[in-house]
Design an enzyme around this catalytic site. Sequence first.
Site, PDB file in Angstrom:
ATOM      1  N   GLU A 153      15.766  42.244  64.143  1.00 47.28           N
ATOM      2  CA  GLU A 153      15.740  43.626  63.627  1.00 47.28           C
ATOM      3  C   GLU A 153      15.180  44.098  62.589  1.00 47.28           C
ATOM      4  O   GLU A 153      16.041  44.685  61.655  1.00 47.28           O
ATOM      5  CB  GLU A 153      16.919  44.303  64.121  1.00 47.28           C
ATOM      6  CG  GLU A 153      17.442  44.169  65.385  1.00 47.28           C
ATOM      7  CD  GLU A 153      18.799  44.469  65.897  1.00 47.28           C
ATOM      8  OE1 GLU A 153      19.348  45.485  65.016  1.00 47.28           O
ATOM      9  OE2 GLU A 153      19.400  44.359  66.954  1.00 47.28           O
TER      10      GLU A 153
ATOM     11  N   ASN B 108      13.314  38.718  66.462  1.00 49.42           N
ATOM     12  CA  ASN B 108      13.968  39.492  67.645  1.00 49.42           C
ATOM     13  C   ASN B 108      14.154  40.831  67.331  1.00 49.42           C
ATOM     14  O   ASN B 108      14.798  41.059  66.331  1.00 49.42           O
ATOM     15  CB  ASN B 108      15.410  38.554  67.898  1.00 49.42           C
ATOM     16  CG  ASN B 108      16.242  39.041  69.186  1.00 49.42           C
ATOM     17  OD1 ASN B 108      15.699  39.171  70.275  1.00 49.42           O
ATOM     18  ND2 ASN B 108      17.565  39.461  68.835  1.00 49.42           N
TER      19      ASN B 108
ATOM     20  N   HIS C 277      17.646  46.385  75.593  1.00 46.78           N
ATOM     21  CA  HIS C 277      18.831  47.217  75.695  1.00 46.78           C
ATOM     22  C   HIS C 277      18.503  48.522  76.268  1.00 46.78           C
ATOM     23  O   HIS C 277      17.737  49.251  75.275  1.00 46.78           O
ATOM     24  CB  HIS C 277      19.681  47.342  74.363  1.00 46.78           C
ATOM     25  CG  HIS C 277      20.309  46.287  73.920  1.00 46.78           C
ATOM     26  ND1 HIS C 277      21.508  45.747  74.300  1.00 46.78           N
ATOM     27  CD2 HIS C 277      20.091  45.370  72.653  1.00 46.78           C
ATOM     28  CE1 HIS C 277      21.970  44.691  73.707  1.00 46.78           C
ATOM     29  NE2 HIS C 277      21.120  44.593  72.760  1.00 46.78           N
TER      30      HIS C 277
ATOM     31  N   GLU D 129      18.613  40.125  75.425  1.00 45.55           N
ATOM     32  CA  GLU D 129      19.789  40.986  75.293  1.00 45.55           C
ATOM     33  C   GLU D 129      19.951  42.092  76.318  1.00 45.55           C
ATOM     34  O   GLU D 129      20.725  43.179  76.085  1.00 45.55           O
ATOM     35  CB  GLU D 129      20.194  41.556  73.875  1.00 45.55           C
ATOM     36  CG  GLU D 129      19.878  40.787  72.760  1.00 45.55           C
ATOM     37  CD  GLU D 129      20.191  41.346  71.469  1.00 45.55           C
ATOM     38  OE1 GLU D 129      20.820  42.334  71.378  1.00 45.55           O
ATOM     39  OE2 GLU D 129      20.095  40.513  70.427  1.00 45.55           O
TER      40      GLU D 129
ATOM     41  N   ASP E 258      20.781  44.644  78.970  1.00 47.69           N
ATOM     42  CA  ASP E 258      21.763  45.629  79.531  1.00 47.69           C
ATOM     43  C   ASP E 258      21.195  46.834  79.780  1.00 47.69           C
ATOM     44  O   ASP E 258      20.414  47.369  79.341  1.00 47.69           O
ATOM     45  CB  ASP E 258      23.247  45.589  78.732  1.00 47.69           C
ATOM     46  CG  ASP E 258      23.108  45.815  77.205  1.00 47.69           C
ATOM     47  OD1 ASP E 258      22.043  46.357  76.906  1.00 47.69           O
ATOM     48  OD2 ASP E 258      23.950  45.641  76.460  1.00 47.69           O
TER      49      ASP E 258
HETATM   50  O1  G3I Z   1      36.548  40.528  65.554  1.00 46.93           O
HETATM   51  C1  G3I Z   1      36.871  42.010  64.968  1.00 46.93           C
HETATM   52  C2  G3I Z   1      38.231  42.162  65.074  1.00 46.93           C
HETATM   53  O2  G3I Z   1      38.975  41.373  64.614  1.00 46.93           O
HETATM   54  C3  G3I Z   1      38.567  43.748  64.871  1.00 46.93           C
HETATM   55  O3  G3I Z   1      40.007  44.165  65.103  1.00 46.93           O
HETATM   56  C4  G3I Z   1      37.849  44.693  65.365  1.00 46.93           C
HETATM   57  C5  G3I Z   1      37.833  46.172  64.877  1.00 46.93           C
HETATM   58  O4  G3I Z   1      36.772  46.846  64.749  1.00 46.93           O
HETATM   59  O5  G3I Z   1      36.329  44.265  65.104  1.00 46.93           O
HETATM   60  C6  G3I Z   1      35.906  43.032  65.409  1.00 46.93           C
HETATM   61  O6  G3I Z   1      35.054  42.721  65.377  1.00 46.93           O
HETATM   62  C7  G3I Z   1      33.762  43.388  66.210  1.00 46.93           C
HETATM   63  C8  G3I Z   1      32.877  42.474  66.618  1.00 46.93           C
HETATM   64  O7  G3I Z   1      31.711  43.184  67.302  1.00 46.93           O
HETATM   65  C9  G3I Z   1      33.749  41.367  67.864  1.00 46.93           C
HETATM   66  O8  G3I Z   1      34.174  42.417  68.727  1.00 46.93           O
HETATM   67  C10 G3I Z   1      32.929  44.389  64.928  1.00 46.93           C
HETATM   68  O9  G3I Z   1      33.763  45.470  64.580  1.00 46.93           O
HETATM   69  C11 G3I Z   1      31.671  44.976  65.790  1.00 46.93           C
HETATM   70  O10 G3I Z   1      30.915  45.653  64.801  1.00 46.93           O
HETATM   71  C12 G3I Z   1      30.924  43.747  66.409  1.00 46.93           C
HETATM   72  O11 G3I Z   1      30.182  44.436  67.107  1.00 46.93           O
HETATM   73  C13 G3I Z   1      28.919  43.619  67.476  1.00 46.93           C
HETATM   74  C14 G3I Z   1      27.577  43.922  66.940  1.00 46.93           C
HETATM   75  O12 G3I Z   1      26.380  43.212  67.400  1.00 46.93           O
HETATM   76  C15 G3I Z   1      27.295  43.740  65.321  1.00 46.93           C
HETATM   77  O13 G3I Z   1      27.767  42.393  65.254  1.00 46.93           O
HETATM   78  C16 G3I Z   1      28.862  43.653  69.019  1.00 46.93           C
HETATM   79  O14 G3I Z   1      30.106  43.011  69.513  1.00 46.93           O
HETATM   80  C17 G3I Z   1      27.680  42.910  69.403  1.00 46.93           C
HETATM   81  O15 G3I Z   1      27.457  43.243  70.884  1.00 46.93           O
HETATM   82  C18 G3I Z   1      26.186  43.536  68.836  1.00 46.93           C
HETATM   83  O16 G3I Z   1      25.102  42.613  69.245  1.00 46.93           O
HETATM   84  C19 G3I Z   1      24.058  43.365  68.693  1.00 46.93           C
HETATM   85  C20 G3I Z   1      22.943  41.989  68.319  1.00 46.93           C
HETATM   86  O17 G3I Z   1      23.652  41.176  67.566  1.00 46.93           O
HETATM   87  C21 G3I Z   1      21.751  42.294  68.035  1.00 46.93           C
HETATM   88  N1  G3I Z   1      20.967  43.505  68.822  1.00 46.93           N
HETATM   89  C22 G3I Z   1      21.758  44.629  69.379  1.00 46.93           C
HETATM   90  C23 G3I Z   1      23.079  44.152  69.801  1.00 46.93           C
HETATM   91  C24 G3I Z   1      23.969  45.285  70.169  1.00 46.93           C
HETATM   92  O18 G3I Z   1      24.312  46.224  68.907  1.00 46.93           O
END
Ligand code: G3I
Length: 354
Positions: free
Chosen positions: A153, A201, A237, A267, A269
């Site tokens: 991105e 990506n 997405h 990815e 969905d």
């Molecule tokens: O693990 C912590 C947890 O300990 C904490 O209590 C909680 C509170 O917010 O956060 C948890 O971490 C979160 C993590 O996902 C695991 O669930 C983060 O806040 C959250 O920001 C994170 O979001 C992810 C996001 O990328 C940022 O990395 C999403 O799950 C994930 O689906 C998303 O994936 C992205 C791809 O990498 C790139 N393309 C878009 C896609 C969707 O946004």
Amino acid sequence: MLMRFRRLFLVFILLLPTGTGNTLAQSLREQADKRKLLIGAAVNPGRFSEAPYAETLAREFNMVEAENVMKWGGIRPAQDKFNFGPGDQVVAFAVAHKMKVRGHCLLWSEYNPAWLAKGSFTPEQLSKLLEEHITTVMKHYSGKVFAWDVVNESFLANGKIEPSIWYDSPGIGLAEKGTAYVEQAFRWARAADPKALLFYNDYDTEGLNPKSDAVYEMAKDFKKRGVPIDGVGIQAHIIDLDMAGISSLAANMKRLTALGLQVHITEMDVGLRLEKTGALMDQADLDRQAEIYRFVATVCVQEPGCAAFMTWGFTDKYSWIPGYTKGAKGKALLFDQAYAPKPAYRALREVLAR
Ligand code: G3I
């Protein structure tokens, strides 16, 4: 004699295919294997201990990718510390179930640990850090991760480079030089693991638009100048039940594969509108969703350079969409919260069975 006949009849019944036909009785994975297509899902190793999660994953997919645990925010808790444990669990699951592992990701403006995002580094220091990171992570997973999203991105919707810590704030010393910092990351990646396939990506790059044009121009330029890139990931997405943005997917894919690149759908969905209660606003949306999955998968199987089709999770029980949309959308994946296959799953299976 009668006993033998009964036994033979029983064996015959047991061997009969279930479902509406032999092919439809097969899993996505079996059908994809026959086509030599990779069919994958993003996963969270913290869920592997949940039996239906692990069973569905191993049965239906031949590839996995870590949803979060191989990103900087997951793998690099401190400047001098790498946390490979959760990523190693993803690899171990894949080895146990004969699946491939796709790596995600080595450079992204988001989900960077606070020590990095809020630290004050000079471009020289950031450049060293990035090279060290790419090298260490790729060497650790060498021979285990077959393809990496090296850069994730980098472009804005208008095709301009997104301002970020890696590009210009302060960047790795290549600020205002367009895709030069992306190129540098790919060069480090090739040096770190010459056998891994290297991908760029991005999202909202399904159809022909200013952003996918920018990705294409970068890829064309890289190929022309021998910058090591093997493929482009199209995230898919899909947030509106609307084909307009993705109708030119085939044309976009074709121009990328014509460069000699692979394309992976990385990815996918399709978020559906939800009531405040979390219920679907319209049951018919499940069928509309299925048609969008069918469309994207059909384009992929019809394009020889489309080597992988991946969804961002696989059960509605665990998906980033409800959190991201504050509950306005959800139920975006192939299996419902109880791991039952949805119309989207059946549509995908039909495409793979053809
Ligand atoms: O693990 C912590 C947890 O300990 C904490 O209590 C909680 C509170 O917010 O956060 C948890 O971490 C979160 C993590 O996902 C695991 O669930 C983060 O806040 C959250 O920001 C994170 O979001 C992810 C996001 O990328 C940022 O990395 C999403 O799950 C994930 O689906 C998303 O994936 C992205 C791809 O990498 C790139 N393309 C878009 C896609 C969707 O946004």
